[in-house]
Design a protein around this motif. Sequence first.
Motif, PDB file in Angstrom:
ATOM      1  N   ILE A   1      -0.844 -13.076  -2.930  1.00  0.00           N
ATOM      2  CA  ILE A   1      -2.234 -13.242  -3.368  1.00  0.00           C
ATOM      3  C   ILE A   1      -2.364 -13.041  -4.877  1.00  0.00           C
TER       4      ILE A   1
ATOM      5  N   GLU B   1     -15.905   1.150  -2.344  1.00  0.00           N
ATOM      6  CA  GLU B   1     -15.643   0.651  -0.989  1.00  0.00           C
ATOM      7  C   GLU B   1     -15.752   1.775   0.053  1.00  0.00           C
TER       8      GLU B   1
ATOM      9  N   SER C   1     -13.156  -2.313 -10.235  1.00  0.00           N
ATOM     10  CA  SER C   1     -12.330  -1.115 -10.161  1.00  0.00           C
ATOM     11  C   SER C   1     -11.105  -1.392  -9.303  1.00  0.00           C
TER      12      SER C   1
ATOM     13  N   PRO D   1      -0.916  -5.492 -10.161  1.00  0.00           N
ATOM     14  CA  PRO D   1      -0.484  -4.408 -11.044  1.00  0.00           C
ATOM     15  C   PRO D   1      -0.950  -3.039 -10.546  1.00  0.00           C
TER      16      PRO D   1
ATOM     17  N   ALA E   1       0.815  -1.217   0.000  1.00  0.00           N
ATOM     18  CA  ALA E   1       0.000   0.000   0.000  1.00  0.00           C
ATOM     19  C   ALA E   1       0.850   1.268   0.000  1.00  0.00           C
TER      20      ALA E   1
HETATM   21  N1  EPU Z   1      -5.936  -4.179 -10.643  1.00  0.00           N
HETATM   22  C1  EPU Z   1      -5.480  -3.986 -11.911  1.00  0.00           C
HETATM   23  N2  EPU Z   1      -4.737  -2.864 -12.160  1.00  0.00           N
HETATM   24  C2  EPU Z   1      -4.458  -1.927 -11.181  1.00  0.00           C
HETATM   25  C3  EPU Z   1      -4.964  -2.145  -9.892  1.00  0.00           C
HETATM   26  C4  EPU Z   1      -5.702  -3.289  -9.650  1.00  0.00           C
HETATM   27  O1  EPU Z   1      -5.686  -4.786 -12.809  1.00  0.00           O
HETATM   28  O2  EPU Z   1      -3.804  -0.927 -11.478  1.00  0.00           O
HETATM   29  C5  EPU Z   1      -6.742  -5.399 -10.360  1.00  0.00           C
HETATM   30  C6  EPU Z   1      -6.071  -6.253  -9.278  1.00  0.00           C
HETATM   31  O3  EPU Z   1      -5.113  -7.135  -9.820  1.00  0.00           O
HETATM   32  C7  EPU Z   1      -7.254  -6.976  -8.677  1.00  0.00           C
HETATM   33  C8  EPU Z   1      -8.376  -5.936  -8.759  1.00  0.00           C
HETATM   34  O4  EPU Z   1      -7.955  -4.997  -9.754  1.00  0.00           O
HETATM   35  O5  EPU Z   1      -7.602  -8.072  -9.482  1.00  0.00           O
HETATM   36  C9  EPU Z   1      -8.657  -5.206  -7.465  1.00  0.00           C
HETATM   37  O6  EPU Z   1      -7.462  -4.666  -6.929  1.00  0.00           O
HETATM   38  P1  EPU Z   1      -7.440  -3.306  -6.084  1.00  0.00           P
HETATM   39  O7  EPU Z   1      -6.544  -2.333  -6.770  1.00  0.00           O
HETATM   40  O8  EPU Z   1      -8.829  -2.882  -5.777  1.00  0.00           O
HETATM   41  O9  EPU Z   1      -6.719  -3.762  -4.757  1.00  0.00           O
HETATM   42  P2  EPU Z   1      -5.872  -2.786  -3.856  1.00  0.00           P
HETATM   43  O10 EPU Z   1      -6.449  -1.438  -3.875  1.00  0.00           O
HETATM   44  O11 EPU Z   1      -4.427  -2.943  -4.185  1.00  0.00           O
HETATM   45  C10 EPU Z   1      -7.227  -3.069  -1.650  1.00  0.00           C
HETATM   46  C11 EPU Z   1      -6.966  -3.596  -0.276  1.00  0.00           C
HETATM   47  C12 EPU Z   1      -6.874  -5.114  -0.332  1.00  0.00           C
HETATM   48  C13 EPU Z   1      -8.179  -5.657  -0.908  1.00  0.00           C
HETATM   49  C14 EPU Z   1      -8.456  -5.038  -2.281  1.00  0.00           C
HETATM   50  C15 EPU Z   1      -9.785  -5.458  -2.880  1.00  0.00           C
HETATM   51  C16 EPU Z   1      -5.681  -1.808   0.746  1.00  0.00           C
HETATM   52  C17 EPU Z   1      -4.411  -1.373   1.362  1.00  0.00           C
HETATM   53  N3  EPU Z   1      -5.721  -3.039   0.234  1.00  0.00           N
HETATM   54  O12 EPU Z   1      -6.102  -3.456  -2.429  1.00  0.00           O
HETATM   55  O13 EPU Z   1      -6.736  -5.538   1.015  1.00  0.00           O
HETATM   56  O14 EPU Z   1      -8.092  -7.064  -1.031  1.00  0.00           O
HETATM   57  O15 EPU Z   1      -8.445  -3.598  -2.165  1.00  0.00           O
HETATM   58  O16 EPU Z   1     -10.817  -5.113  -2.023  1.00  0.00           O
HETATM   59  O17 EPU Z   1      -6.663  -1.076   0.742  1.00  0.00           O
HETATM   60  C18 EPU Z   1      -6.178  -6.995   2.740  1.00  0.00           C
HETATM   61  O18 EPU Z   1      -6.601  -6.125   3.526  1.00  0.00           O
HETATM   62  O19 EPU Z   1      -5.898  -8.175   3.103  1.00  0.00           O
HETATM   63  C19 EPU Z   1      -6.011  -6.652   1.339  1.00  0.00           C
HETATM   64  C20 EPU Z   1      -5.292  -7.379   0.489  1.00  0.00           C
END
Ligand code: EPU
Length: 384
Positions: free
Chosen positions: A82, A155, A128, A86, A57
């Motif tokens: 996990i 969210e 998203s 990207p 993060a």
């Molecule tokens: N994705 C893309 N491109 C990007 C970003 C994401 O293809 O540029 C894809 C990811 O590969 C995934 C999906 O979009 O398949 C969702 O990813 P997202 O970007 O929403 O995840 P994140 O923002 O990196 C946050 C939480 C995660 C949680 C996810 C989904 C934080 C710090 N992390 O991650 O939390 O699983 O949203 O709800 O907010 C956890 O707390 O255990 C954790 C992993």
Amino acid sequence: MDKILVHGGRRLRGNVKISGSKNSALPILAATLLTKEPCTISRATQAPYDIVRKMRASVCILGPLLGREHEATVSLPGGCVIGDRPIDLHLRGFEALGAAVKVSGGNVKVLAPKLTGATVSLRSTFGSTVLGTGNVMMAAVLADGTTVIDGAAEEPEVVDLANFLIAMGAKIEGAGTRTITIEGVKELHGAEHEVIPDRIEAGTFLVAGAISGDEVTLHRVNPEHLQAVISPLREAGFHIESNGNKISIAPGTKRRPLKLDTVPYPGFPTDMQAQMCALLANTDGISVVSEHVFPNRFMHIAELKRMGANIDLQGATAVITGVPQLSGAPVMASDLRASAALVLAGLQADGITEVNRVYHIDRGYDSIDEKLNELGAEIERVKA
Ligand code: EPU
């Protein structure tokens, strides 16, 4: 490395206070970079460097630094256990606002002498992006003109971040919907903010109550954020009541298997998938759990199988045939929610479950062992 020993079979009863949301606190701490003035964030536990450097993060400092300093460099996060994580959508958003993006030496650098409001689409095949929406929102608050984020994540953590930015003087509308509109302002000021309760910690304690609770009551929660966890638990046979910022869970007459699909909010969260697998491993009947957000997020399955679970992983779907009893075993925590799932499995297992690499769990749960012990569990932490 510390490990946790869970003595199975203890009944849980009583009250537990839920902490501030990890996934809200992280981008909110990054958002404080947008002002020179002091900000006060409450219910955010400390995030020492030693922990932050291990966190994916950290990428959420890109948006605020780009907004305020017009350039930022962070180490590219790469993959994690996990799956592929990207940040192409974050970068696409910055580019739409006029930034140049350069990747070299394992770092990504974003640079924009001037940021100009634009329409940005953050849709992907997996829905998203939560941190991406926050990152683009933080870059856009100080841009010239109006930014429209289309396909924004809905969210509660995105809404919490928007509320903090609004308290700092930003002009944001539509957070919590698929379209967020941000009108750039010249500067932001300091603000005070209390982060929302951690809905995933709350969900984890609901599952703990489901697994071995007589009656467990969670305090300082927002039941509205937990509907997608409460309804399958009800369907699985548990009695759940909510009243203000409290939720209680008690056993029903019979546990039932479930069909679950992880999807973005307001659907069933990927961050609760592993914990539900732990519950269903010990629930009579066949449950089917499909992961649509992080298709490879199944590292806990092999460990649950070491505890006697009967789970057949078919691509991004786990077919779980409930067994009457799990048995304690040494298991390896691979990521935050997988570790929580192993502790939960240990609560209902025969004998002792030894969860190794517990630093994962400490990254996202505030004293989970102490909180569970207060409810009647018997968990020991063995210091390395
Ligand atoms: N994705 C893309 N491109 C990007 C970003 C994401 O293809 O540029 C894809 C990811 O590969 C995934 C999906 O979009 O398949 C969702 O990813 P997202 O970007 O929403 O995840 P994140 O923002 O990196 C946050 C939480 C995660 C949680 C996810 C989904 C934080 C710090 N992390 O991650 O939390 O699983 O949203 O709800 O907010 C956890 O707390 O255990 C954790 C992993």
